[in-house]
Design a protein around this motif. Sequence first.
Motif, PDB file in Angstrom:
ATOM      1  N   ALA A   1       0.687  -1.065  -0.108  1.00  0.00           N
ATOM      2  CA  ALA A   1      -0.181  -0.057  -0.133  1.00  0.00           C
ATOM      3  C   ALA A   1       0.908   1.319   0.345  1.00  0.00           C
ATOM      4  CB  ALA A   1      -1.225   0.080   1.113  1.00  0.00           C
ATOM      5  N   ILE A   2       1.480   1.102   0.901  1.00  0.00           N
ATOM      6  CA  ILE A   2       2.890   2.305   0.802  1.00  0.00           C
ATOM      7  C   ILE A   2       3.699   2.931  -0.356  1.00  0.00           C
ATOM      8  CG2 ILE A   2       4.935   2.827   1.591  1.00  0.00           C
ATOM      9  CD1 ILE A   2       4.920   1.829   4.483  1.00  0.00           C
ATOM     10  N   LEU A   3       4.119   1.438  -0.857  1.00  0.00           N
ATOM     11  CA  LEU A   3       5.030   1.668  -2.507  1.00  0.00           C
ATOM     12  C   LEU A   3       4.197   1.869  -3.802  1.00  0.00           C
ATOM     13  CD1 LEU A   3       7.791  -0.684  -1.855  1.00  0.00           C
ATOM     14  CD2 LEU A   3       7.816   1.795  -1.559  1.00  0.00           C
ATOM     15  N   GLY A   4       2.942   1.209  -3.455  1.00  0.00           N
ATOM     16  CA  GLY A   4       1.590   1.743  -4.951  1.00  0.00           C
ATOM     17  C   GLY A   4       2.149   0.947  -6.029  1.00  0.00           C
ATOM     18  N   LYS A   5       2.589   1.252  -7.011  1.00  0.00           N
ATOM     19  CA  LYS A   5       2.449  -0.142  -8.854  1.00  0.00           C
ATOM     20  C   LYS A   5       3.772  -0.037  -8.260  1.00  0.00           C
ATOM     21  CE  LYS A   5      -1.585   2.803 -10.906  1.00  0.00           C
ATOM     22  NZ  LYS A   5      -1.353   3.626 -12.324  1.00  0.00           N
ATOM     23  N   LYS A   6       4.432   0.631  -7.539  1.00  0.00           N
ATOM     24  CA  LYS A   6       6.105   0.634  -8.155  1.00  0.00           C
ATOM     25  C   LYS A   6       6.376  -1.182  -7.080  1.00  0.00           C
ATOM     26  CE  LYS A   6       7.649   4.169  -5.386  1.00  0.00           C
ATOM     27  NZ  LYS A   6       8.732   5.706  -5.864  1.00  0.00           N
ATOM     28  N   ALA A   7       5.785  -1.375  -6.003  1.00  0.00           N
ATOM     29  CA  ALA A   7       5.697  -2.357  -5.282  1.00  0.00           C
ATOM     30  C   ALA A   7       6.697  -3.600  -5.139  1.00  0.00           C
ATOM     31  CB  ALA A   7       4.792  -2.616  -4.127  1.00  0.00           C
TER      32      ALA A   7
ATOM     33  N   ARG B   1      29.885   9.293  -5.146  1.00  0.00           N
ATOM     34  CA  ARG B   1      28.431   9.660  -5.310  1.00  0.00           C
ATOM     35  C   ARG B   1      27.021   8.584  -4.744  1.00  0.00           C
ATOM     36  NH1 ARG B   1      28.418  13.715  -9.311  1.00  0.00           N
ATOM     37  NH2 ARG B   1      26.279  14.126  -9.135  1.00  0.00           N
ATOM     38  N   GLN B   2      27.132   8.355  -3.638  1.00  0.00           N
ATOM     39  CA  GLN B   2      26.488   7.759  -2.788  1.00  0.00           C
ATOM     40  C   GLN B   2      25.848   8.716  -1.772  1.00  0.00           C
ATOM     41  OE1 GLN B   2      23.630   6.040  -2.110  1.00  0.00           O
ATOM     42  NE2 GLN B   2      24.273   4.692  -3.160  1.00  0.00           N
ATOM     43  N   TYR B   3      24.749   8.576  -1.456  1.00  0.00           N
ATOM     44  CA  TYR B   3      23.336  10.079  -1.095  1.00  0.00           C
ATOM     45  C   TYR B   3      23.010   9.705  -0.255  1.00  0.00           C
ATOM     46  CZ  TYR B   3      26.459  13.463  -3.440  1.00  0.00           C
ATOM     47  OH  TYR B   3      27.850  14.021  -4.264  1.00  0.00           O
ATOM     48  N   ARG B   4      22.016   8.279   0.023  1.00  0.00           N
ATOM     49  CA  ARG B   4      20.853   7.530  -0.394  1.00  0.00           C
ATOM     50  C   ARG B   4      20.823   7.972   1.369  1.00  0.00           C
ATOM     51  NH1 ARG B   4      20.509   2.090  -1.773  1.00  0.00           N
ATOM     52  NH2 ARG B   4      20.367   3.094  -4.376  1.00  0.00           N
TER      53      ARG B   4
ATOM     54  N   GLU C   1       9.555   9.541  -3.496  1.00  0.00           N
ATOM     55  CA  GLU C   1      11.050   9.927  -3.655  1.00  0.00           C
ATOM     56  C   GLU C   1      11.776   9.286  -2.310  1.00  0.00           C
ATOM     57  OE1 GLU C   1      15.251  11.680  -5.041  1.00  0.00           O
ATOM     58  OE2 GLU C   1      13.220  12.436  -5.827  1.00  0.00           O
ATOM     59  N   ALA C   2      11.150  10.057  -1.455  1.00  0.00           N
ATOM     60  CA  ALA C   2      12.047  10.036  -0.291  1.00  0.00           C
ATOM     61  C   ALA C   2      10.848   8.772   0.413  1.00  0.00           C
ATOM     62  CB  ALA C   2      11.640  11.477   0.766  1.00  0.00           C
ATOM     63  N   ILE C   3      10.368   8.490   0.365  1.00  0.00           N
ATOM     64  CA  ILE C   3       9.702   7.365   1.033  1.00  0.00           C
ATOM     65  C   ILE C   3      10.560   6.065   0.987  1.00  0.00           C
ATOM     66  CG2 ILE C   3       7.023   5.490   1.308  1.00  0.00           C
ATOM     67  CD1 ILE C   3       5.955   7.983   1.438  1.00  0.00           C
ATOM     68  N   THR C   4      10.811   5.572  -1.420  1.00  0.00           N
ATOM     69  CA  THR C   4      11.500   4.955  -0.965  1.00  0.00           C
ATOM     70  C   THR C   4      12.344   5.186  -0.903  1.00  0.00           C
ATOM     71  OG1 THR C   4      10.084   4.634  -3.077  1.00  0.00           O
ATOM     72  CG2 THR C   4      11.777   3.509  -3.487  1.00  0.00           C
ATOM     73  N   GLY C   5      13.023   5.731  -0.662  1.00  0.00           N
ATOM     74  CA  GLY C   5      15.056   6.524  -0.312  1.00  0.00           C
ATOM     75  C   GLY C   5      14.823   5.687   0.567  1.00  0.00           C
ATOM     76  N   ILE C   6      14.193   5.942   2.201  1.00  0.00           N
ATOM     77  CA  ILE C   6      14.443   5.291   3.863  1.00  0.00           C
ATOM     78  C   ILE C   6      13.888   4.670   3.553  1.00  0.00           C
ATOM     79  CG2 ILE C   6      13.045   5.439   5.616  1.00  0.00           C
ATOM     80  CD1 ILE C   6      12.283   8.513   4.411  1.00  0.00           C
ATOM     81  N   LEU C   7      13.220   3.425   2.808  1.00  0.00           N
ATOM     82  CA  LEU C   7      12.260   1.712   2.737  1.00  0.00           C
ATOM     83  C   LEU C   7      14.192   1.495   2.226  1.00  0.00           C
ATOM     84  CD1 LEU C   7       9.188   1.806   2.144  1.00  0.00           C
ATOM     85  CD2 LEU C   7      10.084   1.260   3.925  1.00  0.00           C
ATOM     86  N   ASP C   8      14.663   1.613   0.586  1.00  0.00           N
ATOM     87  CA  ASP C   8      15.885   1.336   0.603  1.00  0.00           C
ATOM     88  C   ASP C   8      17.147   1.343   1.535  1.00  0.00           C
ATOM     89  OD1 ASP C   8      15.076   0.350  -1.654  1.00  0.00           O
ATOM     90  OD2 ASP C   8      15.897   2.300  -2.730  1.00  0.00           O
ATOM     91  N   VAL C   9      16.869   2.361   2.363  1.00  0.00           N
ATOM     92  CA  VAL C   9      18.545   1.986   3.254  1.00  0.00           C
ATOM     93  C   VAL C   9      17.400   1.285   4.598  1.00  0.00           C
ATOM     94  CG1 VAL C   9      19.037   3.864   5.111  1.00  0.00           C
ATOM     95  CG2 VAL C   9      19.195   4.713   2.599  1.00  0.00           C
ATOM     96  N   MET C  10      16.728   1.301   4.824  1.00  0.00           N
ATOM     97  CA  MET C  10      15.934   1.048   6.164  1.00  0.00           C
ATOM     98  C   MET C  10      17.089  -0.405   5.484  1.00  0.00           C
ATOM     99  SD  MET C  10      13.136   2.387   8.495  1.00  0.00           S
ATOM    100  CE  MET C  10      13.835   1.651   9.934  1.00  0.00           C
ATOM    101  N   LEU C  11      16.267  -1.201   4.667  1.00  0.00           N
ATOM    102  CA  LEU C  11      16.522  -2.607   4.534  1.00  0.00           C
ATOM    103  C   LEU C  11      17.810  -3.103   4.205  1.00  0.00           C
ATOM    104  CD1 LEU C  11      14.992  -4.695   3.761  1.00  0.00           C
ATOM    105  CD2 LEU C  11      14.466  -4.553   1.578  1.00  0.00           C
TER     106      LEU C  11
END
Length: 542
Positions: A263-269, A415-418, A455-465
């Motif tokens: 539900a958070i990520l929607g179509k790209k989930a 150039r990694q700023y995630r 973009e921020a939500i997806t980026g934070i989820l990437d970092v937390m994983l």
Amino acid sequence: PRVLGQYTLKLSATLTIEKSDDKVKTQQSVLDLLSFAKEKKLEFNVQRMVENMVVQLEKVMDTQKVLDEKKTTEIPKDFTLPKYRVKAMPKLEAKKITVKILSVEELQKKMASKDFTFAEPILVKNATSLFASGEWDKVKRHWTASRLMGDEYLERELKLEYWPQDKAKNRMAMVNNMIQMEEPEMIPFSRYVINCFHGSPAKPKLPGQNTEHCEQTVDATTMVSNRSELDQLGIFGEIQNALPHMAKFRRALLEASGDELKAILGKKAEKWMRNHDRESYRFFVFGPSGSGDKLHAENGLPFFDILVHGSKRWLLLKEDEMEKVAQKAREALEFDKTSAYMFFEEKLPELREEFGLKKYVEANQGPGDIILVPSGWFRVSLALADSISYYETILEKGETLAAVTDNQVWRPDFRQYRLAYCYTPETIEELPGVSGNTGLLGWLKQAIEKVALDEAITGILDVMLHCGSTLALDEKMPQLKVRALSACTPKVWKKCRKQLQAKLKAKGSSATLSWLPVEAPKSTELLGAGVNLLGAGDKTEL
């Protein structure tokens, strides 16, 4: 009238049994037909016809039983059947084996040492005794092209990236001075075998330019319907490899998220979850004689490779030797962009004779042989016969884990700023190396202010994983001291979770994040095990 006047009239009926037909059900149907004929007292000749059919079917079933028994006991010597086999190239074997060779006993003795490490590649000949009794024969039977082609699950689910010969030679084409990535065809395993192996005993496909583009490196978990099928290949239990535990954490967290993450990520989930659920440390490499990838390094990680079927030639060199030769020869030869076949056929002699390549080792690998390669080595391997091997990357050193983790979340020099997604413009200078760096601080503040919510939500989820999979090693591998090893610290975990809550609230989401631990995880087992992942008094309604 002449036919009717004959003394005997013979008629025949044909029963066709397709490959996909159930022979057992067919046999039972014919037996039922015979019972019916007898019960209804049909003409004797009709009963005799059906009886003959029953006899023939019994012979078919007996033959099938013999073949099935043979399949379960016969040990295949090759990856492919003769009708698909590509001609082998034994003449291209390395003339001299220069890699260090150890026996199984010598390797086991070294691995039993607490400070076991290896600084150079090792070849272990006939290492099948590392497998439990009978397991190696099972591996050879299981991993053949014919068995894989007949696996209905793989035929349906597994799709291989395939570039036709012309596109494979130039995966990146220059179009109007712009680099255009060639998209591969996605094909099932059976189609891949037809494309890359199919010949005939009288006229087999010739190796080399016909096959050099055909090697496949595939995530091992995509080639099984159940991950337990890979257990028999885990032969180095002595090595503490962080990668399986990290993969387990990612998988457990995604499962714990249920429908909320979707539900958070929607179509790209679906795509996001599929990409992050990959283990990416266990692989199968297979291809016809003459196939092989270009000279490359294995993501900076050590690995071992065991050949199940076939024959391979290896060349390995250290990074400093690679760079020394590359400065002289890269433009002249483009040796790092050519297939393994062209490397051994054309480039290697020139590299030795004209560009001073000296410090490298070579090996010939046969079925059951294991190659162990430390980090920092470049390698190229050529299939000298139709081959399949299993290889596994290893992550057990703290400094390597720190580099792998930071490469995914925070390496400003590269150039990694995630990790910046977890901060606000007001707190951005808390990031490592930002305070005092006026230029970087100013740029990051502006960048963070412009980031869209999704973009921020997806980026934070990437970092937390990524951070979670490192921090969750704490109990399994305490010697790594992961909580202070990289940019991913317990403090960063809490900051990322808090920022995720804020972004979801700003978006109007009703997500609870009850599946996402408040405190930094110390173990995978805490996820989905009935443990309260929320801190005492923590409220997550947004």
